[in-house]
Design a protein around this motif. Structure first.
Motif, PDB file in Angstrom:
ATOM      1  N   ALA A  91       0.836  -1.200   0.000  1.00  0.00           N
ATOM      2  CA  ALA A  91       0.000   0.000   0.000  1.00  0.00           C
ATOM      3  C   ALA A  91       0.875   1.256   0.000  1.00  0.00           C
ATOM      4  O   ALA A  91       0.588   2.223  -0.711  1.00  0.00           O
ATOM      5  CB  ALA A  91      -0.933   0.002   1.206  1.00  0.00           C
ATOM      6  N   LYS A  92       1.942   1.236   0.770  1.00  0.00           N
ATOM      7  CA  LYS A  92       2.857   2.384   0.821  1.00  0.00           C
ATOM      8  C   LYS A  92       3.509   2.607  -0.541  1.00  0.00           C
ATOM      9  O   LYS A  92       3.604   3.736  -1.015  1.00  0.00           O
ATOM     10  CB  LYS A  92       3.919   2.158   1.894  1.00  0.00           C
ATOM     11  CG  LYS A  92       4.857   3.323   2.079  1.00  0.00           C
ATOM     12  CD  LYS A  92       5.839   3.062   3.200  1.00  0.00           C
ATOM     13  CE  LYS A  92       6.760   4.237   3.398  1.00  0.00           C
ATOM     14  NZ  LYS A  92       7.702   4.023   4.496  1.00  0.00           N
ATOM     15  N   ALA A  93       3.931   1.519  -1.189  1.00  0.00           N
ATOM     16  CA  ALA A  93       4.550   1.626  -2.508  1.00  0.00           C
ATOM     17  C   ALA A  93       3.548   2.176  -3.523  1.00  0.00           C
ATOM     18  O   ALA A  93       3.891   3.021  -4.357  1.00  0.00           O
ATOM     19  CB  ALA A  93       5.076   0.260  -2.961  1.00  0.00           C
ATOM     20  N   ARG A  95       0.925   4.097  -2.850  1.00  0.00           N
ATOM     21  CA  ARG A  95       0.716   5.507  -2.528  1.00  0.00           C
ATOM     22  C   ARG A  95       1.844   6.362  -3.076  1.00  0.00           C
ATOM     23  O   ARG A  95       1.621   7.420  -3.665  1.00  0.00           O
ATOM     24  CB  ARG A  95       0.658   5.675  -1.006  1.00  0.00           C
ATOM     25  CG  ARG A  95      -0.622   6.192  -0.480  1.00  0.00           C
ATOM     26  CD  ARG A  95      -0.643   6.511   0.997  1.00  0.00           C
ATOM     27  NE  ARG A  95       0.465   6.119   1.827  1.00  0.00           N
ATOM     28  CZ  ARG A  95       0.521   5.010   2.566  1.00  0.00           C
ATOM     29  NH1 ARG A  95      -0.474   4.166   2.559  1.00  0.00           N
ATOM     30  NH2 ARG A  95       1.557   4.761   3.314  1.00  0.00           N
ATOM     31  N   LYS A  96       3.061   5.867  -2.901  1.00  0.00           N
ATOM     32  CA  LYS A  96       4.233   6.610  -3.389  1.00  0.00           C
ATOM     33  C   LYS A  96       4.191   6.723  -4.908  1.00  0.00           C
ATOM     34  O   LYS A  96       4.441   7.780  -5.469  1.00  0.00           O
ATOM     35  CB  LYS A  96       5.517   5.932  -2.938  1.00  0.00           C
ATOM     36  CG  LYS A  96       6.750   6.700  -3.313  1.00  0.00           C
ATOM     37  CD  LYS A  96       8.001   6.056  -2.795  1.00  0.00           C
ATOM     38  CE  LYS A  96       9.183   6.898  -3.213  1.00  0.00           C
ATOM     39  NZ  LYS A  96      10.444   6.315  -2.923  1.00  0.00           N
ATOM     40  N   GLN A  97       3.842   5.640  -5.563  1.00  0.00           N
ATOM     41  CA  GLN A  97       3.766   5.638  -7.026  1.00  0.00           C
ATOM     42  C   GLN A  97       2.690   6.620  -7.503  1.00  0.00           C
ATOM     43  O   GLN A  97       2.913   7.376  -8.440  1.00  0.00           O
ATOM     44  CB  GLN A  97       3.455   4.239  -7.543  1.00  0.00           C
ATOM     45  CG  GLN A  97       3.464   4.130  -9.042  1.00  0.00           C
ATOM     46  CD  GLN A  97       3.194   2.704  -9.508  1.00  0.00           C
ATOM     47  OE1 GLN A  97       2.858   1.829  -8.722  1.00  0.00           O
ATOM     48  NE2 GLN A  97       3.340   2.485 -10.793  1.00  0.00           N
ATOM     49  N   ARG A  98       1.539   6.632  -6.851  1.00  0.00           N
ATOM     50  CA  ARG A  98       0.468   7.576  -7.224  1.00  0.00           C
ATOM     51  C   ARG A  98       0.917   9.001  -6.993  1.00  0.00           C
ATOM     52  O   ARG A  98       0.658   9.865  -7.812  1.00  0.00           O
ATOM     53  CB  ARG A  98      -0.794   7.306  -6.412  1.00  0.00           C
ATOM     54  CG  ARG A  98      -1.675   6.243  -6.983  1.00  0.00           C
ATOM     55  CD  ARG A  98      -3.060   6.302  -6.368  1.00  0.00           C
ATOM     56  NE  ARG A  98      -3.046   6.428  -4.924  1.00  0.00           N
ATOM     57  CZ  ARG A  98      -3.329   5.454  -4.073  1.00  0.00           C
ATOM     58  NH1 ARG A  98      -3.669   4.272  -4.508  1.00  0.00           N
ATOM     59  NH2 ARG A  98      -3.299   5.664  -2.787  1.00  0.00           N
ATOM     60  N   GLY A  99       1.602   9.240  -5.894  1.00  0.00           N
ATOM     61  CA  GLY A  99       2.094  10.578  -5.594  1.00  0.00           C
ATOM     62  C   GLY A  99       3.098  11.050  -6.614  1.00  0.00           C
ATOM     63  O   GLY A  99       3.072  12.192  -7.053  1.00  0.00           O
ATOM     64  N   ASP A 100       3.992  10.147  -7.013  1.00  0.00           N
ATOM     65  CA  ASP A 100       5.003  10.494  -8.012  1.00  0.00           C
ATOM     66  C   ASP A 100       4.344  10.778  -9.359  1.00  0.00           C
ATOM     67  O   ASP A 100       4.694  11.733 -10.043  1.00  0.00           O
ATOM     68  CB  ASP A 100       6.034   9.379  -8.171  1.00  0.00           C
ATOM     69  CG  ASP A 100       6.934   9.249  -6.950  1.00  0.00           C
ATOM     70  OD1 ASP A 100       6.933  10.166  -6.109  1.00  0.00           O
ATOM     71  OD2 ASP A 100       7.618   8.207  -6.824  1.00  0.00           O
ATOM     72  N   SER A 101       3.381   9.959  -9.764  1.00  0.00           N
ATOM     73  CA  SER A 101       2.742  10.156 -11.056  1.00  0.00           C
ATOM     74  C   SER A 101       1.859  11.401 -11.047  1.00  0.00           C
ATOM     75  O   SER A 101       1.746  12.089 -12.045  1.00  0.00           O
ATOM     76  CB  SER A 101       1.920   8.935 -11.464  1.00  0.00           C
ATOM     77  OG  SER A 101       0.835   8.724 -10.595  1.00  0.00           O
ATOM     78  N   GLU A 102       1.258  11.737  -9.876  1.00  0.00           N
ATOM     79  CA  GLU A 102       0.450  12.951  -9.783  1.00  0.00           C
ATOM     80  C   GLU A 102       1.318  14.190  -9.916  1.00  0.00           C
ATOM     81  O   GLU A 102       0.920  15.168 -10.514  1.00  0.00           O
ATOM     82  CB  GLU A 102      -0.310  12.989  -8.466  1.00  0.00           C
ATOM     83  CG  GLU A 102      -1.459  11.998  -8.414  1.00  0.00           C
ATOM     84  CD  GLU A 102      -2.116  11.937  -7.049  1.00  0.00           C
ATOM     85  OE1 GLU A 102      -1.764  12.756  -6.171  1.00  0.00           O
ATOM     86  OE2 GLU A 102      -2.972  11.067  -6.863  1.00  0.00           O
ATOM     87  N   SER A 103       2.524  14.137  -9.352  1.00  0.00           N
ATOM     88  CA  SER A 103       3.380  15.317  -9.407  1.00  0.00           C
ATOM     89  C   SER A 103       3.961  15.536 -10.799  1.00  0.00           C
ATOM     90  O   SER A 103       4.428  16.613 -11.115  1.00  0.00           O
ATOM     91  CB  SER A 103       4.505  15.202  -8.374  1.00  0.00           C
ATOM     92  OG  SER A 103       5.360  14.121  -8.687  1.00  0.00           O
TER      93      SER A 103
END
Length: 105
Positions: A91-93, A95-103
């Protein structure tokens, strides 16, 4: 994506999210005038601080959380701690992937 890095000034959090006082404070059951007092330095009760953290920092939609969700989490922690840790890691990975792609947008 960590927006706040331990910042816990409610006005700064609200402004970072781009919300007015009414939008920000009503999500946690506080009136706009009460929120304004907290932003001006009045001490926040611990339950209000925790709700602020959960809703605006952790971005938890409390309308979707049910008692059964917590029961499942506690059961999984006890009955299968390895599975629980692996799911948290995934789940953490994610979330991080979504955050990176959103930015990137």
């Amino acid at each position: 994506m960590k927006l706040f890095n331990f910042m816990f000034n409610p006005k700064e959090i609200r402004e970072k999210l781009g919300l007015n006082q009414q939008e920000f404070w009503t999500k946690i059951g506080v009136t706009q005038s009460g929120g304004s007092r907290y932003e001006s330095g009045r001490e926040m009760p611990k339950p209000v601080r925790e709700l602020l953290r959960l809703v605006h920092v952790e971005r938890l939609d409390l309308t979707r959380v049910k008692k059964e969700d917590f029961e499942v989490i506690e059961y999984l922690k006890t009955a299968s701690p390895d599975t629980y840790r692996e799911l948290r890691k995934r789940a953490k990975a994610q979330r991080k992937q979504r955050g990176d792609s959103e930015s990137e947008h």
